[in-house]
Design an enzyme around this catalytic site. Structure first.
Site, mmCIF file in Angstrom:
data_model
loop_
_atom_site.group_PDB
_atom_site.id
_atom_site.type_symbol
_atom_site.label_atom_id
_atom_site.label_comp_id
_atom_site.label_asym_id
_atom_site.label_seq_id
_atom_site.Cartn_x
_atom_site.Cartn_y
_atom_site.Cartn_z
ATOM 1 N N GLU A 30 -2.744 8.713 8.479
ATOM 2 C CA GLU A 30 -1.180 8.663 8.491
ATOM 3 C C GLU A 30 -0.852 9.892 9.405
ATOM 4 O O GLU A 30 0.432 9.278 9.462
ATOM 5 C CB GLU A 30 -0.330 9.422 6.941
ATOM 6 C CG GLU A 30 -0.923 7.600 5.782
ATOM 7 C CD GLU A 30 0.162 6.663 6.275
ATOM 8 O OE1 GLU A 30 1.056 6.791 6.650
ATOM 9 O OE2 GLU A 30 -0.856 5.679 5.553
ATOM 10 N N HIS B 288 -7.214 2.776 4.328
ATOM 11 C CA HIS B 288 -7.041 4.022 4.961
ATOM 12 C C HIS B 288 -8.105 3.269 6.042
ATOM 13 O O HIS B 288 -8.466 4.001 6.825
ATOM 14 C CB HIS B 288 -6.508 4.716 4.655
ATOM 15 C CG HIS B 288 -5.278 5.223 4.360
ATOM 16 N ND1 HIS B 288 -4.105 4.454 3.561
ATOM 17 C CD2 HIS B 288 -3.682 5.263 5.406
ATOM 18 C CE1 HIS B 288 -3.157 4.654 3.252
ATOM 19 N NE2 HIS B 288 -2.801 5.197 4.374
ATOM 20 N N CYS C 125 -11.143 2.927 0.199
ATOM 21 C CA CYS C 125 -9.780 2.882 0.147
ATOM 22 C C CYS C 125 -9.298 1.993 1.494
ATOM 23 O O CYS C 125 -9.857 2.306 2.718
ATOM 24 C CB CYS C 125 -9.050 4.495 0.509
ATOM 25 S SG CYS C 125 -8.023 4.907 1.166
ATOM 26 N N CYS D 175 -3.789 -1.825 -1.516
ATOM 27 C CA CYS D 175 -4.533 0.210 -1.675
ATOM 28 C C CYS D 175 -5.633 -0.175 -2.854
ATOM 29 O O CYS D 175 -5.161 -0.476 -4.136
ATOM 30 C CB CYS D 175 -3.259 0.419 -2.161
ATOM 31 S SG CYS D 175 -3.627 2.118 -2.871
ATOM 32 N N ASP E 73 0.691 -0.412 -0.229
ATOM 33 C CA ASP E 73 0.061 0.486 0.079
ATOM 34 C C ASP E 73 1.161 1.481 0.221
ATOM 35 O O ASP E 73 2.135 0.663 -0.139
ATOM 36 C CB ASP E 73 -0.755 0.015 1.230
ATOM 37 C CG ASP E 73 -1.867 1.276 0.876
ATOM 38 O OD1 ASP E 73 -2.394 1.589 0.144
ATOM 39 O OD2 ASP E 73 -1.693 1.591 2.422
ATOM 40 N N SER E 74 0.101 2.616 -0.175
ATOM 41 C CA SER E 74 1.193 3.805 0.036
ATOM 42 C C SER E 74 1.035 3.800 1.267
ATOM 43 O O SER E 74 2.297 4.290 1.756
ATOM 44 C CB SER E 74 0.494 4.821 -0.329
ATOM 45 O OG SER E 74 -0.693 5.363 0.599
HETATM 46 N N1 DGL Z 1 -4.432 2.829 0.376
HETATM 47 C C1 DGL Z 1 -4.693 3.747 -0.080
HETATM 48 C C2 DGL Z 1 -5.762 3.390 -1.164
HETATM 49 O O1 DGL Z 1 -7.159 1.939 -0.939
HETATM 50 C C3 DGL Z 1 -4.542 5.006 0.100
HETATM 51 C C4 DGL Z 1 -4.073 5.507 -1.335
HETATM 52 C C5 DGL Z 1 -3.169 7.010 -0.994
HETATM 53 O O2 DGL Z 1 -1.890 6.641 0.124
HETATM 54 O O3 DGL Z 1 -3.513 8.153 -1.064
HETATM 55 O O4 DGL Z 1 -6.379 4.508 -2.099
#
Ligand code: DGL
Length: 269
Positions: free
Chosen positions: A156, A190, A188, A77, A14-15
């Site tokens: 984050e 997150h 998402c 992600c 993931d990011s």
């Molecule tokens: N967890 C990522 C997603 O599902 C986050 C993307 C981001 O870094 O903006 O889209």
């Protein structure tokens, strides 16, 4: 091509922290499996970036995971799934699983007739990936989407239950409440970390969908079909961040208590 062994780990990326919500479901559903998790903290957020950039980031990480010997890659992600899943599936020789279709399937199972709401990053919502995935299976369902650009940075930052987060969540969800969605896809990875705040805002009648469990089930089926399920013995879990591994460790520990004791640093650029 060397064929993967069942002993090999599962690769997840993931990011940043969000993909850990998928790891949580994987640990429950596939407790014997080893895994390597990559959080691309040097380049988070992916949401506002162009599809080409996200695809480049995703393929760098996928290449690294393949070199580490993983047997399957989970793109934990939604943004990277929306922009890069097809590309990765065409260019990587092991199975690659995304989170969008599993989330769409879970939403269709949960809805009482719609509309279905979808929240995600600007990239995910702009791509229309969830609406396409839902309509591929249930063309008549109405889908309402809302991009929520500020939510990933709040997660984050560890502001999971902060007054500022509540204000931002209320603002983003207002149109979906107004549209009387009966199901809300947390599009998402997150966002499940904000599930309490989101659930309070939407009310009890709205079912929240987190694609993590459905993604873990799809992973189990994929490994089983290829006879790649690991049978037992102590599993190894590695966590990698592309920047500030100590900060990642501190936040990650809060929602995967006991699972993370160390975070390695790897640069992908
Ligand atoms: N967890 C990522 C997603 O599902 C986050 C993307 C981001 O870094 O903006 O889209």
């Amino acid at each position: 091509m060397v064929s993967a062994s069942s002993e090999a780990p599962i690769g997840v990326f993931d990011s940043g922290l969000g993909g850990l919500t998928v790891v949580r479901s994987l640990l429950k559903r596939l407790p014997n499996e080893s895994l390597i998790y990559v959080g691309d903290t040097a380049r988070v957020p992916y949401g506002p970036k162009s599809p080409e950039t996200v695809q480049r980031y995703a393929s760098q990480i996928a290449e690294w995971l393949v070199a580490e010997g993983v047997k399957v890659i989970i793109v934990a992600c939604s943004t990277a799934t929306a922009h890069a899943l097809t590309y990765l599936q065409q260019h990587v020789t092991i199975p690659v699983i995304g989170v969008v279709e599993p989330g769409a399937r879970a939403a269709i199972r949960a809805t009482r007739g719609g509309p279905i709401g979808v929240i995600g990053t600007a990239g995910t919502i702009g791509s229309g990936a969830y609406a396409r995935a839902i309509h591929a299976l249930a063309p008549m369902l109405e889908v309402r989407q809302e991009a929520c650009a500020l939510l990933v940075p709040l997660v984050e930052e560890g502001w999971l239950d902060h007054a500022a987060t509540r204000v931002v969540v209320r603002e983003y969800l207002a149109p979906l409440k107004h549209a009387h969605v009966d199901t809300l896809v947390l599009g998402c990875t997150h966002y499940p970390l904000l599930a309490t705040v989101i659930a309070e805002e939407m009310g009890r009648s709205v079912q929240l969908i987190d694609s993590a469990e459905e993604t873990a089930s799809e992973t189990a089926l994929t490994l089983d079909a290829r006879q790649l399920l690991r049978s037992g013995g102590p599993a190894m879990h590695r966590f990698v961040a592309s920047d500030a591994p100590e900060k990642f460790l501190m936040l990650a520990r809060q929602f995967l208590p006991g699972a993370i004791t160390n975070v390695e640093h790897v640069s992908f650029a």
